[in-house]
Design a protein around this motif. Structure first.
Motif, PDB file in Angstrom:
ATOM      1  N   ALA A  48      18.243  24.299  32.753  1.00 48.62           N
ATOM      2  CA  ALA A  48      17.810  23.615  31.524  1.00 48.62           C
ATOM      3  C   ALA A  48      16.334  23.862  31.256  1.00 48.62           C
ATOM      4  CB  ALA A  48      18.099  22.117  31.620  1.00 48.62           C
ATOM      5  N   GLU A  49      15.534  23.881  32.301  1.00 49.13           N
ATOM      6  CA  GLU A  49      14.095  24.130  32.134  1.00 49.13           C
ATOM      7  C   GLU A  49      13.852  25.578  31.694  1.00 49.13           C
ATOM      8  OE1 GLU A  49       9.992  23.202  32.125  1.00 49.13           O
ATOM      9  OE2 GLU A  49      11.788  21.997  31.981  1.00 49.13           O
ATOM     10  N   ALA A  50      14.606  26.526  32.249  1.00 52.85           N
ATOM     11  CA  ALA A  50      14.467  27.934  31.846  1.00 52.85           C
ATOM     12  C   ALA A  50      14.905  28.123  30.397  1.00 52.85           C
ATOM     13  CB  ALA A  50      15.283  28.833  32.775  1.00 52.85           C
ATOM     14  N   ASP A  51      16.012  27.478  30.010  1.00 52.00           N
ATOM     15  CA  ASP A  51      16.474  27.554  28.623  1.00 52.00           C
ATOM     16  C   ASP A  51      15.434  26.956  27.674  1.00 52.00           C
ATOM     17  OD1 ASP A  51      18.797  28.699  29.581  1.00 52.00           O
ATOM     18  OD2 ASP A  51      20.025  26.892  29.316  1.00 52.00           O
ATOM     19  N   PHE A  52      14.825  25.849  28.092  1.00 47.03           N
ATOM     20  CA  PHE A  52      13.801  25.210  27.276  1.00 47.03           C
ATOM     21  C   PHE A  52      12.598  26.143  27.114  1.00 47.03           C
ATOM     22  CE2 PHE A  52      10.161  22.516  26.417  1.00 47.03           C
ATOM     23  CZ  PHE A  52      10.643  21.652  25.440  1.00 47.03           C
ATOM     24  N   ALA A  53      12.198  26.800  28.193  1.00 45.91           N
ATOM     25  CA  ALA A  53      11.038  27.698  28.141  1.00 45.91           C
ATOM     26  C   ALA A  53      11.284  28.836  27.143  1.00 45.91           C
ATOM     27  CB  ALA A  53      10.736  28.256  29.526  1.00 45.91           C
ATOM     28  N   MET A  54      12.500  29.383  27.127  1.00 47.80           N
ATOM     29  CA  MET A  54      12.816  30.458  26.177  1.00 47.80           C
ATOM     30  C   MET A  54      12.766  29.935  24.744  1.00 47.80           C
ATOM     31  SD  MET A  54      15.803  32.651  28.103  1.00 47.80           S
ATOM     32  CE  MET A  54      16.311  33.319  26.553  1.00 47.80           C
ATOM     33  N   ASP A  64      16.252  20.764  21.546  1.00 47.86           N
ATOM     34  CA  ASP A  64      17.004  19.556  21.903  1.00 47.86           C
ATOM     35  C   ASP A  64      18.144  19.822  22.879  1.00 47.86           C
ATOM     36  OD1 ASP A  64      15.417  17.860  20.430  1.00 47.86           O
ATOM     37  OD2 ASP A  64      16.670  18.000  18.632  1.00 47.86           O
ATOM     38  N   ALA A  65      18.776  20.978  22.803  1.00 42.33           N
ATOM     39  CA  ALA A  65      19.923  21.254  23.675  1.00 42.33           C
ATOM     40  C   ALA A  65      19.533  21.270  25.158  1.00 42.33           C
ATOM     41  CB  ALA A  65      20.608  22.547  23.266  1.00 42.33           C
ATOM     42  N   PRO A  66      18.522  22.041  25.566  1.00 44.64           N
ATOM     43  CA  PRO A  66      18.160  21.994  26.990  1.00 44.64           C
ATOM     44  C   PRO A  66      17.575  20.642  27.391  1.00 44.64           C
ATOM     45  CG  PRO A  66      16.729  23.539  25.803  1.00 44.64           C
ATOM     46  CD  PRO A  66      17.773  23.080  24.854  1.00 44.64           C
ATOM     47  N   ARG A  67      16.899  19.977  26.483  1.00 44.63           N
ATOM     48  CA  ARG A  67      16.372  18.651  26.785  1.00 44.63           C
ATOM     49  C   ARG A  67      17.528  17.665  26.992  1.00 44.63           C
ATOM     50  NH1 ARG A  67      15.846  14.005  25.008  1.00 44.63           N
ATOM     51  NH2 ARG A  67      14.127  12.635  25.498  1.00 44.63           N
ATOM     52  N   ARG A  68      18.555  17.786  26.163  1.00 43.11           N
ATOM     53  CA  ARG A  68      19.732  16.921  26.298  1.00 43.11           C
ATOM     54  C   ARG A  68      20.407  17.146  27.654  1.00 43.11           C
ATOM     55  NH1 ARG A  68      21.343  17.457  21.590  1.00 43.11           N
ATOM     56  NH2 ARG A  68      22.404  19.441  21.807  1.00 43.11           N
ATOM     57  N   LEU A  92      18.948  17.914  30.416  1.00 39.57           N
ATOM     58  CA  LEU A  92      18.157  17.192  31.413  1.00 39.57           C
ATOM     59  C   LEU A  92      18.384  15.688  31.342  1.00 39.57           C
ATOM     60  CD1 LEU A  92      14.658  18.931  31.612  1.00 39.57           C
ATOM     61  CD2 LEU A  92      16.456  18.899  33.331  1.00 39.57           C
ATOM     62  N   THR A  93      18.519  15.145  30.145  1.00 37.21           N
ATOM     63  CA  THR A  93      18.747  13.706  30.046  1.00 37.21           C
ATOM     64  C   THR A  93      20.128  13.332  30.567  1.00 37.21           C
ATOM     65  OG1 THR A  93      19.414  13.885  27.723  1.00 37.21           O
ATOM     66  CG2 THR A  93      17.111  13.342  28.159  1.00 37.21           C
ATOM     67  N   GLN A  94      21.111  14.194  30.362  1.00 41.16           N
ATOM     68  CA  GLN A  94      22.436  13.958  30.946  1.00 41.16           C
ATOM     69  C   GLN A  94      22.357  14.029  32.473  1.00 41.16           C
ATOM     70  OE1 GLN A  94      24.829  16.911  28.970  1.00 41.16           O
ATOM     71  NE2 GLN A  94      25.212  15.586  27.207  1.00 41.16           N
ATOM     72  N   LEU A  95      21.572  14.945  32.953  1.00 45.72           N
ATOM     73  CA  LEU A  95      21.354  15.083  34.386  1.00 45.72           C
ATOM     74  C   LEU A  95      20.709  13.825  34.958  1.00 45.72           C
ATOM     75  CD1 LEU A  95      21.439  16.950  36.859  1.00 45.72           C
ATOM     76  CD2 LEU A  95      19.307  17.930  36.088  1.00 45.72           C
ATOM     77  N   LEU A  96      19.779  13.242  34.209  1.00 45.14           N
ATOM     78  CA  LEU A  96      19.170  11.978  34.639  1.00 45.14           C
ATOM     79  C   LEU A  96      20.228  10.896  34.782  1.00 45.14           C
ATOM     80  CD1 LEU A  96      15.818  11.507  32.697  1.00 45.14           C
ATOM     81  CD2 LEU A  96      16.152  11.580  35.157  1.00 45.14           C
ATOM     82  N   GLY A  97      21.147  10.839  33.835  1.00 45.74           N
ATOM     83  CA  GLY A  97      22.242   9.865  33.917  1.00 45.74           C
ATOM     84  C   GLY A  97      23.098  10.097  35.159  1.00 45.74           C
ATOM     85  N   ASP A  98      23.407  11.353  35.456  1.00 45.76           N
ATOM     86  CA  ASP A  98      24.191  11.670  36.655  1.00 45.76           C
ATOM     87  C   ASP A  98      23.444  11.248  37.920  1.00 45.76           C
ATOM     88  OD1 ASP A  98      26.025  12.758  34.916  1.00 45.76           O
ATOM     89  OD2 ASP A  98      25.513  14.853  35.372  1.00 45.76           O
ATOM     90  N   LEU A  99      22.134  11.464  37.927  1.00 43.58           N
ATOM     91  CA  LEU A  99      21.332  11.063  39.092  1.00 43.58           C
ATOM     92  C   LEU A  99      21.278   9.542  39.234  1.00 43.58           C
ATOM     93  CD1 LEU A  99      18.514  13.712  38.820  1.00 43.58           C
ATOM     94  CD2 LEU A  99      19.963  13.348  40.824  1.00 43.58           C
ATOM     95  N   VAL A 107      11.616  16.005  31.815  1.00 41.66           N
ATOM     96  CA  VAL A 107      11.966  15.472  30.498  1.00 41.66           C
ATOM     97  C   VAL A 107      10.698  15.033  29.755  1.00 41.66           C
ATOM     98  CG1 VAL A 107      13.139  13.589  29.280  1.00 41.66           C
ATOM     99  CG2 VAL A 107      14.311  14.798  31.114  1.00 41.66           C
ATOM    100  N   ASP A 108       9.821  14.327  30.462  1.00 45.69           N
ATOM    101  CA  ASP A 108       8.571  13.883  29.837  1.00 45.69           C
ATOM    102  C   ASP A 108       7.727  15.073  29.380  1.00 45.69           C
ATOM    103  OD1 ASP A 108       9.231  11.237  30.201  1.00 45.69           O
ATOM    104  OD2 ASP A 108       7.946  10.949  31.948  1.00 45.69           O
ATOM    105  N   SER A 109       7.692  16.114  30.173  1.00 45.31           N
ATOM    106  CA  SER A 109       6.939  17.315  29.814  1.00 45.31           C
ATOM    107  C   SER A 109       7.537  17.967  28.565  1.00 45.31           C
ATOM    108  CB  SER A 109       6.951  18.290  30.988  1.00 45.31           C
ATOM    109  OG  SER A 109       6.324  19.489  30.643  1.00 45.31           O
ATOM    110  N   GLN A 110       8.855  18.037  28.523  1.00 46.58           N
ATOM    111  CA  GLN A 110       9.513  18.619  27.353  1.00 46.58           C
ATOM    112  C   GLN A 110       9.271  17.765  26.115  1.00 46.58           C
ATOM    113  OE1 GLN A 110      13.636  19.379  28.278  1.00 46.58           O
ATOM    114  NE2 GLN A 110      13.139  21.044  29.681  1.00 46.58           N
ATOM    115  N   ASP A 111       9.288  16.452  26.266  1.00 43.12           N
ATOM    116  CA  ASP A 111       8.999  15.567  25.136  1.00 43.12           C
ATOM    117  C   ASP A 111       7.600  15.828  24.591  1.00 43.12           C
ATOM    118  OD1 ASP A 111      11.470  14.355  25.241  1.00 43.12           O
ATOM    119  OD2 ASP A 111      10.775  12.582  26.327  1.00 43.12           O
ATOM    120  N   SER A 112       6.649  16.045  25.484  1.00 43.95           N
ATOM    121  CA  SER A 112       5.279  16.326  25.053  1.00 43.95           C
ATOM    122  C   SER A 112       5.199  17.627  24.257  1.00 43.95           C
ATOM    123  CB  SER A 112       4.349  16.421  26.262  1.00 43.95           C
ATOM    124  OG  SER A 112       4.273  15.191  26.916  1.00 43.95           O
TER     125      SER A 112
END
Length: 179
Positions: free
Chosen positions: A76-82, A115-119, A121-128, A163-168
């Motif tokens: 998700a972080e790599a997808d966000f970076a692209m 939003d897709a890669p960020r989403r 990560l947020t789903q991953l937060l829910g799983d965690l 997630v916070d970094s992506q929000d910024s």
């Protein structure tokens, strides 16, 4: 008329007295508005920090789960970076463009693609969160050895920082466009 004015004046003075009396209550009974430790944490630094070492987890099932979750976070972080790179270029191209112009629309579309890669990560937060609560319950019941919940919490903190970094980044890009 004089009676109505004095009645209104009396009513107003009683209301002001009641309001001011509330200001004189002791402050110890009220919650503090000071920033809490969790609000002072540097999420940007946490996002750049490496995830916690999985090798230290003694439960093989938990180690496998955390490895899979961290792999999802990395993707998700790599997808966000692209997508971020494309969004930054589009925002730069639309710097002086008016709202609704072609360049502005392209930039908005590129920002929305974040939003897709960020989403993910947020789903991953829910799983965690689910894994963390389940782990705590099992540790409290004595079904499993204590300690794994702390590893899940470290992983959750790492993903939350991402997630916070992506929000910024998203906020910064949106502020670079005319509105």
């Amino acid at each position: 008329m004089k009676h109505v004015a004095s009645s209104s004046l009396l009513s107003l003075s009683l209301s002001l007295t009641a309001l001011l009396g509330g200001c004189l209550e002791p402050m110890a009974d009220r919650p503090s508005l000071a920033r809490r430790d969790v609000e002072l944490r540097d999420r940007q630094a946490e996002a750049k920090a490496p995830p916690p070492p999985i090798e230290s987890v003694t439960d093989p099932a938990l180690a496998r789960d955390l490895t899979a979750l961290l792999a999802r976070a990395d993707k998700a972080e790599a997808d966000f970076a692209m997508a971020r790179s494309a969004a930054q270029q589009a925002v730069a191209a639309a710097k002086n463009a008016s709202v609704g112009s072609e360049a502005w629309s392209v930039a908005q579309t590129r920002i929305s693609a974040l939003d897709a890669p960020r989403r993910e990560l947020t789903q991953l937060l829910g799983d965690l969160e689910v894994l963390y609560v389940a782990r705590l319950e099992k540790e409290a019941a004595g079904e499993i050895k204590a300690g794994g919940a702390a590893q899940v919490e470290q992983t959750r903190s790492h993903v939350l920082a991402l997630v916070d970094s992506q929000d910024s980044v998203i906020t910064m890009l949106k502020s670079g466009l005319a509105s």
